[in-house]
Design a protein around this motif. Structure first.
Motif, PDB file in Angstrom:
ATOM      1  N   TYR A 174       0.816  -1.219   0.000  1.00 14.26           N
ATOM      2  CA  TYR A 174       0.000   0.000   0.000  1.00 14.26           C
ATOM      3  C   TYR A 174       0.850   1.270   0.000  1.00 14.26           C
ATOM      4  O   TYR A 174       0.673   2.165  -0.834  1.00 14.26           O
ATOM      5  CB  TYR A 174      -0.933   0.000   1.220  1.00 14.26           C
ATOM      6  N   PHE A 175       1.783   1.364   0.942  1.00 17.16           N
ATOM      7  CA  PHE A 175       2.564   2.592   1.096  1.00 17.16           C
ATOM      8  C   PHE A 175       3.443   2.850  -0.128  1.00 17.16           C
ATOM      9  O   PHE A 175       3.574   3.992  -0.579  1.00 17.16           O
ATOM     10  CB  PHE A 175       3.409   2.518   2.374  1.00 17.16           C
ATOM     11  N   GLU A 224       2.760   2.007  -3.155  1.00 15.32           N
ATOM     12  CA  GLU A 224       1.865   2.531  -4.206  1.00 15.32           C
ATOM     13  C   GLU A 224       1.595   4.017  -3.985  1.00 15.32           C
ATOM     14  O   GLU A 224       1.612   4.806  -4.930  1.00 15.32           O
ATOM     15  CB  GLU A 224       0.529   1.767  -4.193  1.00 15.32           C
ATOM     16  N   GLN A 225       1.341   4.396  -2.723  1.00 17.05           N
ATOM     17  CA  GLN A 225       1.062   5.811  -2.415  1.00 17.05           C
ATOM     18  C   GLN A 225       2.253   6.702  -2.766  1.00 17.05           C
ATOM     19  O   GLN A 225       2.084   7.847  -3.181  1.00 17.05           O
ATOM     20  CB  GLN A 225       0.729   5.988  -0.922  1.00 17.05           C
ATOM     21  N   GLN A 226       3.453   6.151  -2.590  1.00 19.59           N
ATOM     22  CA  GLN A 226       4.677   6.923  -2.859  1.00 19.59           C
ATOM     23  C   GLN A 226       5.132   6.786  -4.322  1.00 19.59           C
ATOM     24  O   GLN A 226       6.170   7.332  -4.701  1.00 19.59           O
ATOM     25  CB  GLN A 226       5.815   6.426  -1.938  1.00 19.59           C
ATOM     26  N   HIS A 227       4.350   6.041  -5.110  1.00 20.27           N
ATOM     27  CA  HIS A 227       4.684   5.783  -6.537  1.00 20.27           C
ATOM     28  C   HIS A 227       6.077   5.165  -6.665  1.00 20.27           C
ATOM     29  O   HIS A 227       6.880   5.570  -7.500  1.00 20.27           O
ATOM     30  CB  HIS A 227       4.573   7.067  -7.373  1.00 20.27           C
ATOM     31  N   HIS A 279     -10.762   0.055   0.373  1.00 19.65           N
ATOM     32  CA  HIS A 279     -10.253   0.580  -0.904  1.00 19.65           C
ATOM     33  C   HIS A 279      -9.028  -0.140  -1.431  1.00 19.65           C
ATOM     34  O   HIS A 279      -8.807  -0.189  -2.632  1.00 19.65           O
ATOM     35  CB  HIS A 279      -9.948   2.083  -0.760  1.00 19.65           C
ATOM     36  N   TRP A 280      -8.213  -0.712  -0.541  1.00 16.98           N
ATOM     37  CA  TRP A 280      -6.981  -1.347  -1.025  1.00 16.98           C
ATOM     38  C   TRP A 280      -7.106  -2.866  -1.089  1.00 16.98           C
ATOM     39  O   TRP A 280      -6.616  -3.510  -2.010  1.00 16.98           O
ATOM     40  CB  TRP A 280      -5.802  -0.954  -0.122  1.00 16.98           C
ATOM     41  N   LEU A 284      -8.475   1.095   4.474  1.00 15.68           N
ATOM     42  CA  LEU A 284      -7.563   0.214   3.734  1.00 15.68           C
ATOM     43  C   LEU A 284      -8.249  -1.085   3.337  1.00 15.68           C
ATOM     44  O   LEU A 284      -8.046  -1.588   2.232  1.00 15.68           O
ATOM     45  CB  LEU A 284      -6.307  -0.099   4.561  1.00 15.68           C
ATOM     46  N   LEU A 300      -1.618   6.768   6.519  1.00 15.74           N
ATOM     47  CA  LEU A 300      -2.543   7.509   5.648  1.00 15.74           C
ATOM     48  C   LEU A 300      -2.221   8.997   5.611  1.00 15.74           C
ATOM     49  O   LEU A 300      -2.975   9.789   5.060  1.00 15.74           O
ATOM     50  CB  LEU A 300      -3.996   7.298   6.082  1.00 15.74           C
ATOM     51  N   GLY A 301      -1.105   9.362   6.265  1.00 15.43           N
ATOM     52  CA  GLY A 301      -0.663  10.757   6.167  1.00 15.43           C
ATOM     53  C   GLY A 301      -1.367  11.712   7.113  1.00 15.43           C
ATOM     54  O   GLY A 301      -1.041  12.886   7.181  1.00 15.43           O
TER      55      GLY A 301
END
Length: 372
Positions: A123-124, A126-129, A340-341, A337, A197-198
Motif C-alpha cells: 500500500y505505502f 503505491e502511495q509513494q509511486h 479501498h486497497w 484500507l 494515511l498521512g
C-alpha cells in the motif's frame, strides 16, 4: 548522479509497542513522549510508523479465521484448536519439531511485523509511486526471532527481489545505538508521529488483552458475538500451574461456550503439544508465546539483572497497559484500507496479503537452521 539517485531508497522504520514500553521505562519517559522522541531520533530516515496499526489487521484476520475454523470443525478435525502464529520462536519450534502434525492447527494470519511489511511494501509503496524494492523497511522488535521471521522465503517478493522487512533491530540494539551516538532519549526534541494515511496521529492507542497483543481476548469477544450473539458474556480467567498457563472461558448461564487458553514459555508449550498428541486438548484457541510473560519480556527487550529485572518488567507492563485501548474494528484508517486497497472484508486479496503458510521439518530445517 542519476544512478546514485536511482540507488537511493526511501527508509521506513516500524516500531513495536512492546519495544517502546521497554525504552520508556529505561529512559524514564511516558509512552507518547518516547514515541515522539524516537521519531525525531530516527528522522535521518523518512517515515517512522507504529506496528499497533498493523496489529489491527492481525487481530481482525485472526478473529475471522477462528470463526471460519469453528464452523468447519465437524468436517475438519484439525481446524481446532487454532494456535496463535504471531510468535516466530514458537513457529520455528513447531515446524522443526512437530511439522505436519501441528501445522494445520496454526493460524495462517501474518504477525503484526509481517502485516506491516506487506503494508509498507504494498500500500505505502503505491502511495509513494515506488516499486517495493525502492523502500528499505526496518522494524524495531522485542525479540531476536523476529529477524528469523523476516528472513523466511514466504516473505520475499520474487518479482522485485526484496523482503517485506529488510532489517530487524531489537529494543536492546536501539538502546546501544542511542549510546553509541551519545544521545539521551530524554533530551531529544519530540516530533509529530507519522501515520500510513498521512493524517497526523494525535495520540497513541493500544489494544486490550495483555502485553502480547491481546489475540485471545479479541478472538474470544468476537467469537462470542458472531457465534452466540453474546455482547457482554462472563469471561473467566483461571491460572493453572502458573500465570503463564491460563484457561479462559466464555460462559452463559453456567454453560461453557468457548474454552481458550494462553501458554507462554516452552515448558507450557510442551505441555500443550502433549495434550494435543494425546487427543486431550479441550481448547478452541490457544495464544502461544515462546517467552515467559510474553512479548513484553522478549529476549530482545532491555534487561536488568536479578530482582530489579522483575520490578522493571512490572513497570513495563503497567506502562504498556496505560494507553487507551481501541477496538480494531473502530479504527477508521484500517477500515479505509480494507475497503479501498484490499477490496473489502474477507476478500481474496485480503487472504493473499494478510495470510501465510508453514512448512514441515524438511523445508523448515533447510530454510531456517542456518539462522540459529
Amino acid at each position: 548522479q542519476a544512478a546514485a539517485a536511482q540507488e537511493q531508497k526511501l527508509v521506513v522504520v516500524s516500531v513495536s509497542p512492546q519495544s517502546r514500553a521497554s525504552l520508556a521505562v529505561r529512559c524514564k519517559l511516558g509512552l507518547q513522549d518516547t514515541a515522539q522522541r524516537l521519531t525525531r531520533f530516527f528522522k535521518s530516515v523518512h517515515y517512522v510508523f507504529d506496528t499497533t496499526f498493523s496489529r489491527n489487521f492481525s487481530l481482525l484476520e485472526s478473529q475471522q479465521e477462528f470463526v471460519r475454523r469453528f464452523h468447519r470443525q465437524a468436517d475438519d478435525k484439525k481446524s481446532l484448536p487454532m494456535l496463535a502464529s504471531a510468535c516466530p520462536g514458537w513457529i520455528c519450534y513447531a515446524e522443526k519439531t512437530h511439522g505436519s502434525f501441528i501445522i494445520p492447527h496454526i493460524s495462517t494470519t501474518k504477525s503484526p511485523q509481517q502485516v506491516m511489511g506487506s503494508l509498507v511494501k504494498g500500500y505505502f509503496a503505491e502511495q509513494q509511486h515506488l516499486s517495493p524494492d525502492r523502500i528499505y523497511h526496518v522494524t524495531v522488535m522485542p525479540c531476536y526471532d523476529k529477524k528469523l521471521e523476516a528472513s523466511r522465503p514466504d516473505f520475499f517478493n520474487q518479482e522485485y527481489q526484496t523482503r517485506d522487512v529488510d532489517c530487524v533491530i531489537t529494543t536492546g540494539e536501539v538502546l546501544k545505538l542511542l549510546e553509541q551516538e551519545g544521545v539521551a532519549l530524554a533530551e531529544v526534541e519530540p516530533a509529530p508521529l507519522d501515520t500510513m494515511l498521512g493524517v497526523p496521529e494525535a495520540e497513541l492507542c493500544g489494544h486490550a488483552g495483555g502485553g502480547s497483543g491481546g489475540f485471545l481476548l479479541h478472538i474470544l469477544r468476537h467469537a462470542g458475538r458472531e457465534l452466540f450473539g453474546i455482547r457482554e458474556g462472563s469471561v473467566r480467567y483461571r491460572a493453572l500451574r502458573n500465570k503463564d498457563f491460563q484457561e479462559v472461558t466464555l460462559e452463559r448461564d453456567g454453560e461453557v461456550l468457548l474454552h481458550f487458553a494462553l501458554a507462554y514459555g516452552f515448558r507450557n508449550i510442551q505441555n500443550l503439544v502433549q495434550k494435543l498428541k494425546r487427543g486431550k486438548c479441550p481448547y478452541h484457541f490457544v495464544e502461544v508465546m515462546a517467552c515467559p510473560s510474553g512479548c513484553l519480556n522478549g529476549g530482545g527487550q532491555i534487561k536488568l539483572e536479578g530482582e530489579s529485572s522483575k520490578e522493571e518488567l512490572q513497570q513495563v507492563e503497567r506502562l504498556y497497559e496505560s494507553l487507551r485501548a481501541e477496538a480494531p474494528e473502530e479504527n477508521q484508517a484500517v477500515r479505509e484500507l480494507y475497503e479501498h486497497w484490499l477490496g473489502g472484508w474477507g476478500s481474496e486479496r485480503a487472504l493473499q496479503v494478510l495470510h501465510t503458510q508453514y512448512h514441515a521439518l524438511e523445508r523448515a530445517s533447510s530454510a531456517l537452521s542456518i539462522k540459529w
